[in-house]
Design an enzyme around this catalytic site. Structure first.
Site, short mmCIF file in Angstrom:
data_model
loop_
_atom_site.label_atom_id
_atom_site.label_comp_id
_atom_site.label_asym_id
_atom_site.label_seq_id
_atom_site.Cartn_x
_atom_site.Cartn_y
_atom_site.Cartn_z
N GLU A 1 6.58 0.34 2.80
CA GLU A 1 7.49 0.22 3.46
C GLU A 1 9.60 0.34 3.63
O GLU A 1 10.24 0.17 2.78
CB GLU A 1 8.17 -1.86 4.45
CG GLU A 1 8.84 -2.30 5.27
CD GLU A 1 8.39 -3.53 5.51
OE1 GLU A 1 7.84 -4.38 5.02
OE2 GLU A 1 9.13 -3.68 6.46
N ARG B 1 -1.68 -5.69 -8.61
CA ARG B 1 0.08 -5.10 -8.80
C ARG B 1 0.57 -4.87 -10.37
O ARG B 1 0.24 -5.34 -11.06
CB ARG B 1 0.88 -6.46 -8.22
CG ARG B 1 1.00 -6.13 -6.92
CD ARG B 1 2.11 -7.66 -6.43
NE ARG B 1 2.66 -6.75 -6.60
CZ ARG B 1 3.36 -6.83 -4.57
NH1 ARG B 1 2.07 -6.32 -3.78
NH2 ARG B 1 4.43 -5.86 -4.26
N LYS C 1 11.19 -6.65 -3.47
CA LYS C 1 11.89 -5.64 -2.86
C LYS C 1 13.31 -7.14 -2.22
O LYS C 1 14.69 -6.11 -2.52
CB LYS C 1 11.68 -4.70 -1.44
CG LYS C 1 11.39 -3.75 -2.23
CD LYS C 1 10.96 -2.76 -1.47
CE LYS C 1 9.69 -2.85 -0.73
NZ LYS C 1 8.89 -1.84 0.42
#
Ligand code: ATP
Ligand code: MG
Length: 567
Positions: free
Chosen positions: A43, A270, A280
């Protein structure tokens, strides 16, 4: 983490991951016509970090290894948080890591039209409805994992009314937040994601690619799986938190598809690192609040930060390979990353002399006005790096802590009456020093040298315990050196109370040394060039560096400060 642990890790790693096994099985069974197509789907709402590198290496790596293709797809479904700056940086960082998507640069926004049509098709089939309730009411009706949710009073609107409202939402007739489109799945499903998820919301901000064309935007969950489907993705590799979304993605594809093909989603753990934060949103806060100098601050876990710090793409890939892919969440020791970059720079980085805290040494029996050059090996790990000439003269600099007026036991450096070897040059003996009586500071050290001990000379093999690095005081070049430490002094800074991470910022994470002296061969060094300053660590030229004022970032210290010097 010590060497033994690291070695154990390297040896215990399975040669191929469970993901690769699945892919290999599918190819062997001839699924998808024996093709493999993956995608990396960022994204564009921030810069890529080392966690993304783990996903990138897998997505591109699997395609590469099995003769397939990997698409780059920007999941740009939220115009409020996304910016072109992020898109550009993401592309630069993927290329830097060593991967390429050729002409397959896609955007979820490429599919807005198809997604809108699909949403209308769901409405027409009685599988989606407009809900007029505010977000907080909708979420209060969701229930809990053990209690079913409550159906919305708008759930049974007619198809005609739903279609009309949806079109008018998109025309901009309603305010943001006043209505949403929900999939009509199952409010009693044990999987909360199946309880009539929101699939479209009203957003009136301009989108970086589609401008003001749309007033409704698909939710990530409504765009992701379908985008994979539209692109013919065969293996959709993603992190574990998406495992619970998979039934919903499958449900959408079931409504959409008219063939046998469907992307196979495989989840993996992850990357989390000690003393590091990957969110982020929080990294953006650090940047906005000026807690760091920018996304590429060398203390950031971003790829551009690591690059500026002196990490090589090879070291990042090696690290990702070392930690591997599993089905359980874990937190990796950041020292493993440091190990990977040290190993890589050890073979790559030329050795040079740099003195961070200079102390002048005067060699009183060395002729005034005489200069000579001594030959030094550039990299003892690799002869092909050759040698270089380093100037030597009567006045040199050594590190302040390589001299002590009253040395402790087993101090093998310089002290009154003691001898040391100047690496590549001579053995010198200390016979005096000048001290500032007010401050106690040592201002100068006086030595004599033995000409016969010149490297390669008749007495050069004479045993002395210590070997020091040095630079010529006349020819050395001035430099600024930025020493970095961990940005956080807590092992898990973001795993604590929400947003408490600020209180774990390490006040010592950056120390700037000015007045450092480096050997003159470094005068022409350019940004991102990497060196080993002998006995000190690995350093990388910063973007701020100019020929007038060199600036270095310390990438990582040498683990064994003393081991390497006599090699
Ligand atoms: P957000 O919290 O904004 O969703 P994100 O870190 O998930 O952030 P994306 O841009 O959605 O960011 O990530 C792109 C891809 O990278 C996703 O497939 C995601 O699973 C993967 N990814 C993100 N963070 C990590 C991580 N720490 N380790 C491994 N993969 C990651
Ligand atoms: Mg995400």
């Amino acid at each position: 983490m010590n060497d033994e642990n690291i070695k154990d890790r390297e040896e215990s790693k399975p040669s191929i991951s469970f993901i690769e096994q699945f892919i290999a099985e599918d190819l062997k069974a001839g699924k998808n016509g024996g093709k493999i197509v993956t995608r990396f789907p960022p994204e564009p709402n921030g810069y890529l970090h080392i966690g993304h590198a783990k996903a990138i290496c897998l997505d591109f790596g699997m395609a590469q290894k099995y003769g397939g293709k990997c698409n780059l797809r920007f999941d740009d479904t939220n115009p409020v948080k996304e910016e072109v700056e992020y898109i550009d940086s993401i592309k630069e960082d993927i290329h830097w890591l060593g991967f390429d998507w050729e002409n397959r640069e896609f955007y979820a926004s490429d599919y807005f039209g198809r997604l809108f049509e699909f949403a209308k098709a769901l409405i027409s089939r009685g599988l989606a409805y407009i809900d007029d309730q505010p977000a907080d009411v909708i979420s209060s009706q969701k229930g809990t994992p053990t209690q079913p949710g409550t159906e919305s009073p708008f759930r049974n609107r007619t198809v005609a009314e739903n279609l009309d409202l949806f079109e008018r939402m998109n025309k901009g007739e309603f305010d943001e937040g006043s209505r949403v489109l929900r999939a009509k799945v199952d409010m009693t499903s044990p999987n909360m994601h199946m309880r009539d998820p929101i699939i479209y919301r009203i957003i009136k901000s301009a989108h970086h690619r589609t401008g003001n064309e749309w007033n409704v935007y698909p939710m990530y969950d409504f765009a992701h799986g379908q985008s994979d489907y539209f692109e013919g993705i065969t293996h959709s590799l993603c992190t574990l938190e998406f495992e619970v979304h998979r039934p919903l993605y499958d449900w959408f594809i079931d409504q959409l598809k008219n063939d046998d093909y469907r992307p196979r989603q495989i989840e993996f753990n992850r990357l989390n690192l000690t003393y590091t934060m990957m969110s982020k949103r929080k990294l953006l806060e650090l940047v906005r609040e000026g807690k760091v100098a920018g996304w590429d601050d060398p203390r950031m876990p971003t790829l551009c930060g690591l690059r500026r710090r002196g990490y090589t793409p090879e070291s990042v890939r090696k690290f990702v390979d070392l930690i591997g892919y599993t089905k359980v969440e874990a937190i990796n020791d950041v020292s493993l990353l440091e190990h990977a970059v040290r190993e890589d720079l050890n073979i790559r980085a030329p050795r040079v002399f740099g003195v961070l805290n200079p102390l002048k040494v005067l060699i009183s029996n060395y002729p005034v006005g005489k200069y000579e050059e001594v030959e030094l090996v550039n990299n003892p790990e690799d002869e092909s790096h050759g040698t270089r000439l380093v100037p030597f003269c009567r006045e040199i600099f050594i590190e302040q802590d390589d001299f002590m007026e009253v040395p402790p036991h087993k101090y093998f450096r310089l002290a009154p009456g003691m001898e040391v070897r100047l690496k590549g040059a001579y053995i010198i003996k200390c016979d005096g020093f000048k001290k500032n009586e007010d401050t106690g500071e040592i201002e100068e050290v006086y030595c004599t040298y033995d000409e016969a001990t010149r490297s390669g000379g008749e007495a050069s093999n004479r045993k002395v315990k210590g070997t020091l690095h040095w630079v010529s005081a006349i020819q050395a070049v001035d430099a600024e050196v930025r020493l970095y430490d961990r940005l956080f002094d807590h092992e898990d800074p973001s795993g604590q109370k929400e947003d408490d991470y600020r209180s774990f910022l390490n006040p010592e994470s950056l120390k700037v040394l000015t007045g450092c002296k480096v050997e003159p061969s470094l005068a022409s060094a350019v940004p991102l060039e990497k060196f080993q300053f002998q006995r000190l660590g690995y350093f990388c030229v910063d973007y701020d560096s100019t020929p007038e004022k060199l600036v270095f970032n310390r990438t990582v210290s040498l683990k064994d400060t003393w081991g390497k010097i006599n090699k």
